[in-house]
Design a protein around this motif. Structure first.
Motif, short mmCIF file in Angstrom:
data_model
loop_
_atom_site.label_atom_id
_atom_site.label_comp_id
_atom_site.label_asym_id
_atom_site.label_seq_id
_atom_site.Cartn_x
_atom_site.Cartn_y
_atom_site.Cartn_z
N TRP A 182 0.30 -1.52 0.00
CA TRP A 182 -0.59 0.34 0.18
C TRP A 182 1.04 1.10 0.33
N ASP A 183 1.43 2.32 -1.37
CA ASP A 183 1.45 3.16 -0.96
C ASP A 183 0.50 4.16 -0.62
N VAL A 184 0.89 4.75 0.38
CA VAL A 184 -0.22 5.10 1.59
C VAL A 184 -0.75 6.18 1.41
N TRP B 122 8.17 9.88 4.21
CA TRP B 122 9.78 10.30 3.34
C TRP B 122 10.30 10.78 4.26
N THR B 123 11.45 9.84 4.83
CA THR B 123 11.96 10.24 5.17
C THR B 123 13.01 10.65 5.17
N ASN B 124 13.70 10.83 3.90
CA ASN B 124 15.33 11.61 3.12
C ASN B 124 15.41 13.27 3.60
N ALA C 258 12.00 20.96 4.69
CA ALA C 258 10.73 20.21 3.97
C ALA C 258 9.88 19.63 4.37
N TYR C 259 11.16 18.32 5.19
CA TYR C 259 10.96 17.35 5.54
C TYR C 259 10.36 17.51 7.40
N GLY C 260 10.16 18.25 8.24
CA GLY C 260 10.01 18.57 9.24
C GLY C 260 8.49 19.82 8.74
N THR D 101 6.38 19.43 6.74
CA THR D 101 5.76 17.93 5.41
C THR D 101 5.30 16.80 7.14
N LYS D 102 6.32 16.66 7.97
CA LYS D 102 5.74 15.64 9.76
C LYS D 102 5.03 16.81 10.24
N LEU D 103 5.18 17.58 9.70
CA LEU D 103 3.76 18.84 10.98
C LEU D 103 2.95 18.88 10.43
N TRP E 23 15.92 10.57 16.41
CA TRP E 23 17.56 9.98 16.13
C TRP E 23 17.09 8.58 16.50
N LEU E 24 16.23 8.08 15.67
CA LEU E 24 15.83 6.67 15.95
C LEU E 24 17.22 5.51 15.33
N PHE E 25 17.32 4.50 16.33
CA PHE E 25 18.08 3.61 15.85
C PHE E 25 17.32 2.21 16.38
N1 LIG Z 1 14.17 8.16 11.84
C1 LIG Z 1 14.25 8.34 13.21
O1 LIG Z 1 15.49 9.52 13.51
C2 LIG Z 1 13.20 9.37 13.46
C3 LIG Z 1 12.99 10.35 14.34
C4 LIG Z 1 11.35 11.16 14.56
C5 LIG Z 1 10.57 10.22 13.30
N2 LIG Z 1 10.45 9.76 12.85
C6 LIG Z 1 9.82 9.10 12.28
O2 LIG Z 1 9.52 7.57 12.27
C7 LIG Z 1 9.22 6.71 11.43
C8 LIG Z 1 9.63 5.53 10.66
O3 LIG Z 1 10.77 6.40 10.72
P1 LIG Z 1 11.91 5.45 9.59
O4 LIG Z 1 13.24 6.31 10.15
O5 LIG Z 1 11.91 3.99 10.36
O6 LIG Z 1 12.09 5.37 8.51
P2 LIG Z 1 12.26 4.62 7.74
O7 LIG Z 1 13.65 3.51 7.45
O8 LIG Z 1 12.23 5.45 5.68
O9 LIG Z 1 10.91 3.84 7.44
C9 LIG Z 1 9.99 4.35 6.20
C10 LIG Z 1 8.77 3.28 5.79
O10 LIG Z 1 7.98 4.37 5.22
C11 LIG Z 1 8.16 3.55 4.09
N3 LIG Z 1 7.15 4.26 2.78
C12 LIG Z 1 7.65 5.78 2.78
N4 LIG Z 1 7.08 6.05 1.43
C13 LIG Z 1 5.81 5.62 1.52
C14 LIG Z 1 4.38 5.18 1.27
N5 LIG Z 1 4.07 6.45 0.07
N6 LIG Z 1 3.57 4.14 1.38
C15 LIG Z 1 4.65 3.44 1.81
N7 LIG Z 1 5.37 2.92 2.57
C16 LIG Z 1 5.72 4.24 2.81
C17 LIG Z 1 9.35 3.47 3.57
O11 LIG Z 1 9.15 2.56 2.16
P3 LIG Z 1 11.14 2.21 1.46
O12 LIG Z 1 11.76 1.87 2.79
O13 LIG Z 1 10.38 1.15 0.80
O14 LIG Z 1 10.97 3.89 0.65
C18 LIG Z 1 9.89 2.60 4.68
O15 LIG Z 1 9.73 1.38 4.38
C19 LIG Z 1 8.69 8.15 10.75
O16 LIG Z 1 6.77 8.71 10.41
C20 LIG Z 1 9.61 9.32 10.53
O17 LIG Z 1 8.59 10.42 10.31
C21 LIG Z 1 11.63 8.83 13.12
#
Ligand SMILES: NC(=O)c1ccc[n+]([C@@H]2O[C@H](COP(=O)([O-])OP(=O)(O)OC[C@H]3O[C@@H](n4cnc5c(N)ncnc54)[C@H](OP(=O)(O)O)[C@@H]3O)[C@@H](O)[C@H]2O)c1
Length: 250
Positions: A15-17, A37-39, A96-98, A100-102, A121-123
């Protein structure tokens, strides 16, 4: 944390959300919405693409009409404070990331049944993240250059999962919660701790954000704390690091 529950896993392939939910998505008691989108740097080049995923995608997930956990980020803040950000602080994303997340927070809240969990800063032991990247680099070289002028809370995903479960099980009111590790450090401090705890010999060369020269701005200070009674408190980031390394070596 949700292992005893019946779970339907959804990924980009199924499911592409950014599109409305496919018909096969079942009725559920709870939706954990982590897709995004986390890039952070890529979002500067394609803010529209980031918005479609992070705002439009969250609208589509909220339209399922089920209680929802939306994971948000410290990047909704501008980083100008020098004491921890709490839930009542005004967001002011710099990139832009922040932004769109907001926007996604707004989309989640509009559904009327969302816990918006801001973390940072997830790990963890899977996928690409700072801990795994540092360990890979340490195997290849004797020194890494790491930013030493951003301060935040590295948060272990295992601890975030447990806290998520606690928020839901406690029936806390829908709304915004800050769920990040106790303690604070810079990325350079974090890298040094990783090498120390993992027992690898790799030096950390401390550099500035400017020297690193990434396209997207990052908050210089993004320590998150909660001001809401009953919100679970996560362990210290260093405890999270130890748990993560133990899991990685298991
Ligand atoms: N990492 C951090 O430090 C951090 C901090 C605060 C909040 N967050 C939030 O926590 C959540 C998880 O982050 P993460 O670091 O685990 O990110 P991630 O590794 O990039 O995981 C995000 C997932 O979303 C998928 N995705 C992207 N676009 C999509 C779409 N249109 N439809 C369905 N799936 C989609 C990606 O698929 P593909 O891999 O196939 O592209 C990936 O599996 C996110 O909401 C992020 O904003 C992360």
């Amino acid at each position: 944390m949700f292992a005893g529950d019946e779970i339907t896993g959804v990924d980009l392939d199924t499911w592409d959300v950014s599109l409305p939910a496919p018909v096969w998505v079942p009725e559920v008691d709870l939706v954990l919405h982590a897709a995004a989108w986390t890039n952070v740097d890529g979002a500067e080049d394609d803010p529209q693409g980031a918005a479609i995923a992070n705002i439009g995608g969250t609208q589509n997930v909220a339209a399922l009409g089920h209680p929802l956990v939306y994971y948000s980020t410290d990047y909704v803040f501008d980083g100008t404070k020098r004491e921890p950000y709490v839930e009542s602080d005004s967001p002011n994303p710099q990139g832009a990331y922040g932004r769109t997340k907001l926007g996604g927070e707004g989309a989640a809240a509009a559904g009327g049944q969302a816990w918006i969990l801001r973390t940072s800063w997830l790990f963890g032991w899977t996928s690409t993240n700072f801990v795994r990247t540092m360990l890979r680099l340490a195997a290849e070289r004797s020194e890494v250059a790491v930013v030493a002028d951003q301060l935040g809370c590295p948060t272990y995903v295992g601890h975030l999962a447990r806290a998520t479960r606690e928020v839901v099980d406690a029936g806390l009111p829908y709304g915004v919660y800050h769920l990040a590790a106790q303690g604070e450090c810079t990325w350079a401090d974090f890298a040094e701790a990783i090498f120390e705890e993992a027992g690898v010999a790799c030096r950390v060369r401390r550099i500035t954000t400017e020297e690193l020269g990434r396209p997207a701005p990052r908050p210089a200070y993004s320590v998150l704390r909660t001001e809401k009674a009953g919100t679970p408190l996560l362990p210290n980031w260093r405890d999270g690091l130890r748990e993560c390394l133990a899991r990685l070596s298991a």
